[in-house]
Scaffold this motif. Structure first.
Motif, PDB file in Angstrom:
ATOM      1  N   LYS A   4       0.831  -1.207   0.000  1.00 54.86           N
ATOM      2  CA  LYS A   4       0.000   0.000   0.000  1.00 54.86           C
ATOM      3  C   LYS A   4       0.868   1.260   0.000  1.00 54.86           C
ATOM      4  O   LYS A   4       0.580   2.226  -0.698  1.00 54.86           O
ATOM      5  CB  LYS A   4      -0.927  -0.021   1.215  1.00 54.86           C
ATOM      6  CG  LYS A   4      -1.956   1.062   1.244  1.00 54.86           C
ATOM      7  CD  LYS A   4      -2.904   0.874   2.419  1.00 54.86           C
ATOM      8  CE  LYS A   4      -4.004   1.907   2.376  1.00 54.86           C
ATOM      9  NZ  LYS A   4      -4.961   1.720   3.482  1.00 54.86           N
ATOM     10  N   ALA A   7       2.490   1.643  -3.435  1.00 54.97           N
ATOM     11  CA  ALA A   7       1.496   2.176  -4.366  1.00 54.97           C
ATOM     12  C   ALA A   7       1.353   3.686  -4.171  1.00 54.97           C
ATOM     13  O   ALA A   7       1.334   4.458  -5.143  1.00 54.97           O
ATOM     14  CB  ALA A   7       0.158   1.474  -4.172  1.00 54.97           C
ATOM     15  N   SER A  13      -1.086   1.206  -9.044  1.00 51.61           N
ATOM     16  CA  SER A  13      -2.121   0.509  -8.288  1.00 51.61           C
ATOM     17  C   SER A  13      -1.530  -0.742  -7.641  1.00 51.61           C
ATOM     18  O   SER A  13      -0.512  -1.277  -8.106  1.00 51.61           O
ATOM     19  CB  SER A  13      -3.282   0.112  -9.207  1.00 51.61           C
ATOM     20  OG  SER A  13      -2.867  -0.888 -10.120  1.00 51.61           O
ATOM     21  N   ILE A  14      -2.165  -1.187  -6.593  1.00 51.43           N
ATOM     22  CA  ILE A  14      -1.724  -2.416  -5.925  1.00 51.43           C
ATOM     23  C   ILE A  14      -1.801  -3.579  -6.907  1.00 51.43           C
ATOM     24  O   ILE A  14      -0.907  -4.426  -6.948  1.00 51.43           O
ATOM     25  CB  ILE A  14      -2.564  -2.670  -4.659  1.00 51.43           C
ATOM     26  CG1 ILE A  14      -2.213  -1.599  -3.599  1.00 51.43           C
ATOM     27  CG2 ILE A  14      -2.356  -4.080  -4.123  1.00 51.43           C
ATOM     28  CD1 ILE A  14      -3.088  -1.616  -2.365  1.00 51.43           C
ATOM     29  N   ARG A  15      -2.835  -3.586  -7.714  1.00 49.60           N
ATOM     30  CA  ARG A  15      -2.977  -4.650  -8.721  1.00 49.60           C
ATOM     31  C   ARG A  15      -1.788  -4.648  -9.687  1.00 49.60           C
ATOM     32  O   ARG A  15      -1.258  -5.696 -10.030  1.00 49.60           O
ATOM     33  CB  ARG A  15      -4.289  -4.448  -9.465  1.00 49.60           C
ATOM     34  CG  ARG A  15      -4.589  -5.533 -10.447  1.00 49.60           C
ATOM     35  CD  ARG A  15      -5.957  -5.339 -11.060  1.00 49.60           C
ATOM     36  NE  ARG A  15      -6.231  -6.410 -11.980  1.00 49.60           N
ATOM     37  CZ  ARG A  15      -7.029  -6.312 -13.001  1.00 49.60           C
ATOM     38  NH1 ARG A  15      -7.670  -5.194 -13.231  1.00 49.60           N
ATOM     39  NH2 ARG A  15      -7.223  -7.322 -13.808  1.00 49.60           N
ATOM     40  N   SER A  16      -1.373  -3.459 -10.131  1.00 48.29           N
ATOM     41  CA  SER A  16      -0.221  -3.357 -11.037  1.00 48.29           C
ATOM     42  C   SER A  16       1.047  -3.859 -10.357  1.00 48.29           C
ATOM     43  O   SER A  16       1.832  -4.593 -10.965  1.00 48.29           O
ATOM     44  CB  SER A  16      -0.014  -1.915 -11.489  1.00 48.29           C
ATOM     45  OG  SER A  16      -1.071  -1.489 -12.304  1.00 48.29           O
ATOM     46  N   ARG A  18       1.332  -6.040  -8.000  1.00 49.61           N
ATOM     47  CA  ARG A  18       1.277  -7.506  -7.936  1.00 49.61           C
ATOM     48  C   ARG A  18       1.596  -8.117  -9.299  1.00 49.61           C
ATOM     49  O   ARG A  18       2.280  -9.142  -9.384  1.00 49.61           O
ATOM     50  CB  ARG A  18      -0.098  -7.957  -7.452  1.00 49.61           C
ATOM     51  CG  ARG A  18      -0.325  -7.691  -5.993  1.00 49.61           C
ATOM     52  CD  ARG A  18      -1.680  -8.188  -5.550  1.00 49.61           C
ATOM     53  NE  ARG A  18      -1.880  -7.930  -4.136  1.00 49.61           N
ATOM     54  CZ  ARG A  18      -3.014  -7.498  -3.598  1.00 49.61           C
ATOM     55  NH1 ARG A  18      -4.076  -7.298  -4.368  1.00 49.61           N
ATOM     56  NH2 ARG A  18      -3.109  -7.279  -2.316  1.00 49.61           N
ATOM     57  N   HIS A  19       1.092  -7.477 -10.349  1.00 48.47           N
ATOM     58  CA  HIS A  19       1.379  -7.968 -11.701  1.00 48.47           C
ATOM     59  C   HIS A  19       2.874  -7.861 -12.009  1.00 48.47           C
ATOM     60  O   HIS A  19       3.467  -8.800 -12.549  1.00 48.47           O
ATOM     61  CB  HIS A  19       0.565  -7.194 -12.731  1.00 48.47           C
ATOM     62  CG  HIS A  19       0.867  -7.577 -14.135  1.00 48.47           C
ATOM     63  ND1 HIS A  19       0.530  -8.806 -14.659  1.00 48.47           N
ATOM     64  CD2 HIS A  19       1.514  -6.905 -15.123  1.00 48.47           C
ATOM     65  CE1 HIS A  19       0.942  -8.867 -15.917  1.00 48.47           C
ATOM     66  NE2 HIS A  19       1.542  -7.729 -16.219  1.00 48.47           N
ATOM     67  N   GLU A  22       4.494 -10.655 -10.387  1.00 47.79           N
ATOM     68  CA  GLU A  22       4.134 -11.915 -11.037  1.00 47.79           C
ATOM     69  C   GLU A  22       4.962 -12.167 -12.302  1.00 47.79           C
ATOM     70  O   GLU A  22       5.352 -13.301 -12.579  1.00 47.79           O
ATOM     71  CB  GLU A  22       2.650 -11.896 -11.393  1.00 47.79           C
ATOM     72  CG  GLU A  22       2.097 -13.186 -11.939  1.00 47.79           C
ATOM     73  CD  GLU A  22       0.618 -13.068 -12.231  1.00 47.79           C
ATOM     74  OE1 GLU A  22       0.230 -13.269 -13.394  1.00 47.79           O
ATOM     75  OE2 GLU A  22      -0.146 -12.753 -11.293  1.00 47.79           O
TER      76      GLU A  22
END
Length: 118
Positions: A4, A7, A13-16, A18-19, A22
Motif C-alpha cells: 500500500k 502504491a 495501483s496495488i494490482r499493477s 502484484r502484476h 508476477e
C-alpha cells in the motif's frame, strides 16, 4: 514498506504492483504473516517500469532491459538493447500511424461523398 505504501509512493495501483511481481519485474520479501514487504529500491524500480510503459513497451520487453543502467536526470536507459528496442517500437508506432492515416483518409472521402450528394 508494505504494498500500500509502495502504491502511494509511486502512483501505481496495488494490482499493477502484484502484476509486476508476477511477471518478474519487481521482487518483494514476505513477512511471517505472508504480507509483501519492499525495500526503498522498489520505488525506483516501479518508476523505471512506469517510464518504459509510458513509451509503449510491454512487460515482456521491459524485462529484457530492466538491468540497463539509467540516467536518472534524463529518464533514459544507457544500453544498446534499450536503444534497439526503442527503434523497433518506434517503427511499430509509425506503421500504426500510417494505417490510421489511411483509414482517416478513406473516411474523409466517404464523408465528402455524403456531403456532395446532399
Amino acid at each position: 514498506m508494505y504494498i500500500k505504501e509502495l502504491a502511494k509512493n509511486t502512483g501505481a495501483s496495488i494490482r499493477s504492483l502484484r502484476h509486476y511481481e508476477e511477471v518478474g519485474l519487481l521482487t518483494a520479501g514476505r513477512m511471517p504473516n505472508g504480507y509483501r514487504i519492499y525495500d526503498e529500491t522498489a520505488i525506483d524500480t516501479v518508476k523505471k517500469i512506469q517510464l518504459y510503459l509510458n513509451v509503449g513497451l510491454g512487460t515482456a520487453q521491459i524485462k529484457g532491459i530492466m538491468d540497463c543502467p539509467t540516467l536518472k536526470h534524463l529518464d533514459r536507459p544507457l544500453c544498446m538493447e534499450a536503444y534497439v528496442l526503442y527503434q523497433k517500437k518506434l517503427a511499430e508506432v509509425q506503421k500504426q500511424i500510417d494505417l490510421l492515416q489511411a483509414v482517416a483518409y478513406r473516411l474523409q472521402e466517404k464523408l465528402d461523398e455524403f456531403e456532395q450528394k446532399s
